[in-house]
Structure formats: structure tokens, C-alpha cells
Scaffold this active site. Sequence first.
Site, PDB file in Angstrom:
ATOM      1  N   THR A 180       0.824  -1.211   0.000  1.00  0.00           N
ATOM      2  CA  THR A 180       0.000   0.000   0.000  1.00  0.00           C
ATOM      3  C   THR A 180       0.853   1.255   0.000  1.00  0.00           C
ATOM      4  O   THR A 180       0.480   2.275  -0.586  1.00  0.00           O
ATOM      5  CB  THR A 180      -0.921  -0.014   1.244  1.00  0.00           C
ATOM      6  OG1 THR A 180      -1.815  -1.103   1.109  1.00  0.00           O
ATOM      7  CG2 THR A 180      -1.710   1.266   1.385  1.00  0.00           C
ATOM      8  N   SER A 192       2.257  -7.982  -0.109  1.00  0.00           N
ATOM      9  CA  SER A 192       3.008  -8.923   0.734  1.00  0.00           C
ATOM     10  C   SER A 192       2.238 -10.210   0.984  1.00  0.00           C
ATOM     11  O   SER A 192       2.806 -11.188   1.478  1.00  0.00           O
ATOM     12  CB  SER A 192       3.402  -8.270   2.056  1.00  0.00           C
ATOM     13  OG  SER A 192       2.275  -7.969   2.838  1.00  0.00           O
ATOM     14  N   THR A 248       1.624  -4.258   4.307  1.00  0.00           N
ATOM     15  CA  THR A 248       1.409  -4.433   5.749  1.00  0.00           C
ATOM     16  C   THR A 248       0.875  -5.823   6.116  1.00  0.00           C
ATOM     17  O   THR A 248       0.957  -6.221   7.273  1.00  0.00           O
ATOM     18  CB  THR A 248       0.428  -3.373   6.291  1.00  0.00           C
ATOM     19  OG1 THR A 248      -0.818  -3.511   5.609  1.00  0.00           O
ATOM     20  CG2 THR A 248       0.982  -1.980   6.135  1.00  0.00           C
ATOM     21  N   ASP A 249       0.325  -6.550   5.140  1.00  0.00           N
ATOM     22  CA  ASP A 249      -0.338  -7.817   5.482  1.00  0.00           C
ATOM     23  C   ASP A 249       0.587  -8.802   6.186  1.00  0.00           C
ATOM     24  O   ASP A 249       0.198  -9.441   7.161  1.00  0.00           O
ATOM     25  CB  ASP A 249      -0.889  -8.483   4.219  1.00  0.00           C
ATOM     26  CG  ASP A 249      -2.147  -7.807   3.704  1.00  0.00           C
ATOM     27  OD1 ASP A 249      -2.472  -6.708   4.197  1.00  0.00           O
ATOM     28  OD2 ASP A 249      -2.804  -8.370   2.813  1.00  0.00           O
TER      29      ASP A 249
HETATM   30  N1  DAS Z   1      -1.752  -5.490  -0.265  1.00  0.00           N
HETATM   31  C1  DAS Z   1      -1.412  -5.491   1.116  1.00  0.00           C
HETATM   32  C2  DAS Z   1       0.043  -5.877   1.284  1.00  0.00           C
HETATM   33  O1  DAS Z   1       0.808  -5.683   0.393  1.00  0.00           O
HETATM   34  C3  DAS Z   1      -1.835  -4.292   1.798  1.00  0.00           C
HETATM   35  C4  DAS Z   1      -0.852  -3.351   2.412  1.00  0.00           C
HETATM   36  O2  DAS Z   1       0.222  -3.117   1.987  1.00  0.00           O
HETATM   37  O3  DAS Z   1      -1.227  -2.734   3.414  1.00  0.00           O
HETATM   38  O4  DAS Z   1       0.401  -6.369   2.302  1.00  0.00           O
END
Ligand code: DAS
Length: 345
Positions: free
Chosen positions: A29, A76, A109-110
Amino acid sequence: MGILVPGAGVIGLTARPKAGVVLIGTGGTIAGRGASPVNTSAYDCSVLSIDDILADLPAAASIADISAEQLFQSGSENFGSAQLLQLGKRISSLLKRDDVDGVVVTHGTDTIDETAYFLHLTLKSAKPVVVVGAMRPPSALSSDGPLNLYNAIVVAASPLAHGKGTLVVANDEIHTARDVVKTSTFKQEAFRSPYGPLGYIVEGKPVFYRLPARPHTVESEWSIDEIDVLPEIGIVYAHGGMNDSMVRAMLDSGVKALIYAATGNGNVATSVVASLVDARARGIHVVRGSRTGGGMVIRNAAQPDDHYDWLVTDDQVPHKARILMMLALTGEHNARTLQNAFLTY
Ligand code: DAS
């Protein structure tokens, strides 16, 4: 030989005027873009390059001598062992350079908590490594991306962050990779550590209030430079009305261990016990964890682990227990050694 800066630790006498920090872009993100500024949750992920992101943050140049490289460009949720190993090895080689004082990884963040924990346990350096993401893309109103990245560079460039392992910076907070977990699908205050953050970034300055209690990086028994393969490990999530079908499906999947995200303090439904006993009989390690997200699972309390030759996760959440078990299985496989890894790290 070095000089002691009050509150800052030791800085080499030959220190350059600005720290050298390398940014590694991997997508997420923080590299996303929405159709409109109100798209805080629905947007395209991983479209901005690390150079694009850095170009929108000119203030960063005053903190450190920054160079940037793109390693991946993906959410991620797609990361697995191949990405962990490639990222870890790249950071390891960067940290060996005299002109690199710290590394920042921009990351989705995932699974940021999984990647950070992997790095925390395998990098052999006291130099700061900071993993950073964003809950809102840079195109959104009140995006957290630019300040999170600025703060991550501040921390990576700071002598105060030396020796504290891999850190996750988000929402003005500095978390140890060992404890941090993503706890919200959309809130900016998504990252929590059960025992609190190590510190904060206030007005562009890091302030630490506590230290990670358990070994990491230079004190850990694993080195990224010596690991080329990681074993497959599965997680089974328990629920009311549980039957043994998920555990049985895993028996022939090639997993070397199974983390059982049990209810409460590690209780295993009677309907599942025999399948977990079968798993262990087939050489698959069984690790009792908890789906609650807080507190420890105590050995031989809810289940007779000695009798079944099962393990417990201590207080680690199932998805991070999986990372630790992958590393533990790169070494000696006896149950006592594996259990000790959970009680040590
Ligand atoms: N698509 C998710 C990730 O890449 C979302 C994020 O980055 O917050 O983990």
C-alpha cells in the site's frame, strides 16, 4: 574506539556527517495509488516504484545519505520463503558495507510482521533494519505513508536503534519485530505489540523506552547467509464445531510441521486429537498455539504434550510461530530443541 553521545550510544570517531541508509522497495500500500483521495481502502497496490515514493519525500534527504533499490513489486500477501530468503540475503550483504549504516524496507502491511520477524532472527548485524508500510496509499487523504517512511529513515539512521534487532515503524511507534502484529484491516493504528512499542518517533527524533528481552540478530542461532531452503509449515485454525478434516488434509501435503491455532489457551477439541496424534506419528511436528492473539500456551496444561511429543508456541501468534518453526527446523529436529526455540525467542 568511539565516543559516547548522551542517550545515543557509541558513534565511531570516523562517523560521516550523515548516516548512509539504503531503501529497498517491495511494493504494498505504501506503493499504492487510488482513483480518488477518498479511496483509503480500495486502490491499486504496488504501482509506485521506490524512486517515485522517495521523490515525493524530499525532506528525507536531510536525514541521511539515501540510496534506493527495487527488489520486488508485489502485495506482501504473495510473499513466501523465496522472497524472505532473497530479501534477507540482500540486506545481509548491504549491512556488511561500511557506507551503509541502516536499511529501510518498504513493505505491504499484510505480512510485514512475518518478514520483520524472519529478519530479526536471521540477520547478523547490530545495524538497524526497519520495515515500514502504510495503511493508506500516498494518493489518499491523510495517508500515513510519507510520515511512516520519514520516521523509518530517522530510526534506521539513528545510533539509538543499534542492537535492537529488526524494527517495524508505523503510526509514530517503534515496534520490535518479535512482538508486533497487524490487528486491523483499515485503521492507521493497525500495529500492536502485546507488551507495548519499544518507543516513539516525535518531531523527527526516535525515543526508546524499552528493549527486546529475547535474543535476536547477532545473538540468534540462525544466519541468513547459511540458509538456502525453508521447510513447508501449515497452520490449521480451530473453531467451534471443529472436525479433523483440515488436519487430515495436511498429512499428505508435505508439511514438516503443523501449527494448530487452537481455541483459548491451546485447547484441542476431542474430535481433532487423534488426527494430531497421527500427524506426529507420521513425522510432522505438532505445535499448539492459540487463535486469541494474546497470552501464552503452557506446555502440558490443556494437553499432555510430553505424552504426544507435541510442542507449544509460548506467546507467539500462529503466523509468526510458523516463521520461528521454519527456522528451528533448519537445524536439529528433536522435540526438546524445537520446544526450546519457542521458549528462547
Ligand atoms: N496489499 C497489502 C500488502 O501488500 C496491503 C498493504 O500493503 O497494506 O500487504
